[in-house]
Design a protein around this motif. Sequence first.
Motif, PDB file in Angstrom:
ATOM      1  N   UNK A  77       0.089   1.268   3.760  1.00 21.67           N
ATOM      2  CA  UNK A  77      -0.498   0.211   4.604  1.00 21.67           C
ATOM      3  C   UNK A  77      -1.428  -0.708   3.822  1.00 21.67           C
ATOM      4  N   UNK A  78      -2.235  -0.122   2.966  1.00 23.30           N
ATOM      5  CA  UNK A  78      -3.168  -0.927   2.182  1.00 23.30           C
ATOM      6  C   UNK A  78      -2.441  -1.937   1.321  1.00 23.30           C
ATOM      7  N   UNK A  82       0.574  -3.059   1.640  1.00 22.70           N
ATOM      8  CA  UNK A  82       1.268  -4.056   2.447  1.00 22.70           C
ATOM      9  C   UNK A  82       0.298  -5.145   2.896  1.00 22.70           C
ATOM     10  N   UNK A  83      -0.875  -4.715   3.355  1.00 19.11           N
ATOM     11  CA  UNK A  83      -1.860  -5.690   3.812  1.00 19.11           C
ATOM     12  C   UNK A  83      -2.241  -6.638   2.690  1.00 19.11           C
ATOM     13  N   UNK A  84      -2.480  -6.096   1.499  1.00 12.23           N
ATOM     14  CA  UNK A  84      -2.895  -6.944   0.386  1.00 12.23           C
ATOM     15  C   UNK A  84      -1.773  -7.888  -0.017  1.00 12.23           C
TER      16      UNK A  84
END
Lengths: 404, 414
Positions: free
Chosen positions: A219-220, A222-224
């Motif tokens: 998730x991290x 992907x967010x970045x």
Amino acid sequence: MIYKKNIYLTALTIGALWALTMSIVVSVVLSFVSGFPLKPNILIVISLGGIAGIVVLSSVKSTTILLLMITSSILLNSLTYGPITTGQDISYLLKYFSQALFAISTVFPLTKILSGLSIHDPGRHEIEAAFIRFSSGFGLIFFTMIVLIPFYVMVMTSLKTQQELLLNPLDFSIDLSKGLMLFRSYSELFQDFGFARYLWTSFYVSIVTVLVTLAFSIPGAYAVARLRFRGSSVFSRSILLIYMVPMIVLALPIYILFSLTGLRNTILGLVLIYPVTTIPVALYMLQGYFRGLPYEIEEAGLMDGLSRLAVIWKITLPLALPALASVSLYVFMIAWNEFLLAFMLLDDPLTFTLTRGVASLNSSEVPRQHLMAGAVISTVPILLIFLFLERFMTKGLTAGSVKG
Amino acid sequence: MQKVPPSGLGPLGKREERFAWSMLLPTIFLVSLIIILPLCAIFWISFKPISLADLRPPTVLIKEQLKGPINSAGDAAKIRYRIRNSSQTKPLNDVTISDTIPNSFDIQSIDDRCSFDETNLIYCIIGVLEGGQREVIEAEVLVKDSFFGSEKEYKLSEPSTSSVGDNILTNSELTFENFRKIFDSEEFITVILTTLFYTVFGTVGAVVVGLFAALLLNINFRGKGLVRGLYLFPYVAPVIAVAFSWINLFDPFSGSVNNLLLQMNVLTSPINFFGQRPNALIMVTVFEIWRYFPLSFLFILARMQSIDTEMYEAADMDGASPLQKFWYISLPMLIGIMSILFLLRFIWTFNKFDDIFLLTGGASGTRTLTVNVYEQAFAVSNIGAGAAVAVVIFIFLLIFSLFFFKFFSKEEGL
């Protein structure tokens, strides 16, 4: 004309240097295999090599040169001036074998190295190319030797007994007649030292570390990589910064914290801390990969009514499988090889990981072959994984190995 | 009316931002818990006079005994509590004891510091218990009939205690003693120099050796894939395994290298590779190069293979020799990746602990800053001083990172 002279000089030098290299390699390798000290007779070796270099130039067939070389080596040997000096108490087989091996390993590569060189068409390029071919050959042998010898010694020492090691530290030959007794150190480690448990602990700690790391970093990353938010560049930069904090600086407060909270000597404490050391690298690797995926496919998914999470689950992750494999393997390797935290946080043999277990063998009471057997046990699984999945692993290494 | 584009984030943008943060939150939480918090802790601890023993806080130790000949109901007896401070040096404040005496006893009188009620609950206020101080508290009791009944009736219950220790970790006592100690010692300069030697030569060595290995593997030959995999072994294998096999290989008495050199008459007496200045420092640096050249070679090789072959073809047309092609084409193309590698490896070698710790334990002039953290904190058991060294490392690191980011933003492509 000046080049013609240089050609002969080149052949002479390369021949001498190559023969010298091979004589040392043959001596060291045969010494390590047989246990008898062999050494090169440098003057003889250099002259033989130089002559061989000149002869190779003069378009004599390489098999002829080889025959000449072998006979001269063996003849010189019977005059006690052989290129490879052997002791008196050595078997004839080994004596002649070493001379022949020297001759073969000198002549054949030498014909290859000097193949572009010709007295009819001399030039600077050909000379340089010959020297480069020589250095490549030399480098290949040199690197292979320095990489292999420590591993060879590690494996062979683990198969020896204490007396054999003290008697002749050079002797790495294997006495096959001992049969399964060769593996005595290993069976003792598994039966008396609890290595089966350490192996299992290391295995599941590494697996859990991989899973936790992925759960946090996907998730991290992907967010970045995909989402626009204020502070994203600061965030990705601080990932790299955190990545550079040395473990020993963190290990001290973590040791204090774990001592006070009773998390020392627990696997829970270990799987709590390992992912934190790997999440930054996994985040860094994955976000790079996510950025490389075409956004249009995800947009199509969004248009068709999938939620963001469904897009990640059904589109992004399947596309990123190779990257996930690389990251997982790399994280697994870090967790499997981790030593410092395991060493500081674990005192109880019931919670030892493999590396901690091997470290506990490093005492004067435990014989050396046990230590080496422990080293082999900890090395073999990770090298096997590496050999079978080299493609993924190498990708992971290049993408994430800014960390060491 | 003039139309203007919306400024700031629209509702969708805000939703996306919120979503992004919610995805990052777990990671931020975990990382700050285990990295930021300890980092702050290390700064705090470095100003504390704290040793390894302080991690076990002092407590009240208490023993309860029933004294006196008890033969029949109505006999007098004593219940005695012996209390002691577990620490020999640290005082304990506000020490109290409470205990319930079984109903089979009738409390007659008790120490001045205590009181009791009708349920036989006694409560004592001891106050300050100095380090190592012992106290005895006695209560005089009469035995009742029920004492001779069931077992439950006379069994003494476990007394409970409470105390307030002065926790060194949380009190406000701050000192510069740790920093003074590490900066004052003559050893500190040696440690810094050792670290610099190890870092500079280890890094340069690994990059240069990696360049050579990459040059080798840029040539096509049979079994190239195998050789490439083989050259990565030192990096992939656990450090503990390779470090111990190096120690084994270079042992002064039973090591194969010494024996080989002796028997070849290269040496007259064995060399103590890991136990002597300056051999030990050179050896750990060589080990560092051996273990990390695979990394540089992997990077450099990847870059080499992405160099356009047309350039080499053009150079061939112009009659460049192989060395010229390397010097004027390959090397300039590789300088970028090599300098990034150098910076990264520099930082990582500077941070390296395991390798030296396993090979020499920091003895024989191989004590680098990171090994010094361990030495101070665990060998000398002065955690405060260890933390102070860690702070020094951290400051060095900040300086390096500044350099790094300045460079890194210019050099994309990693």
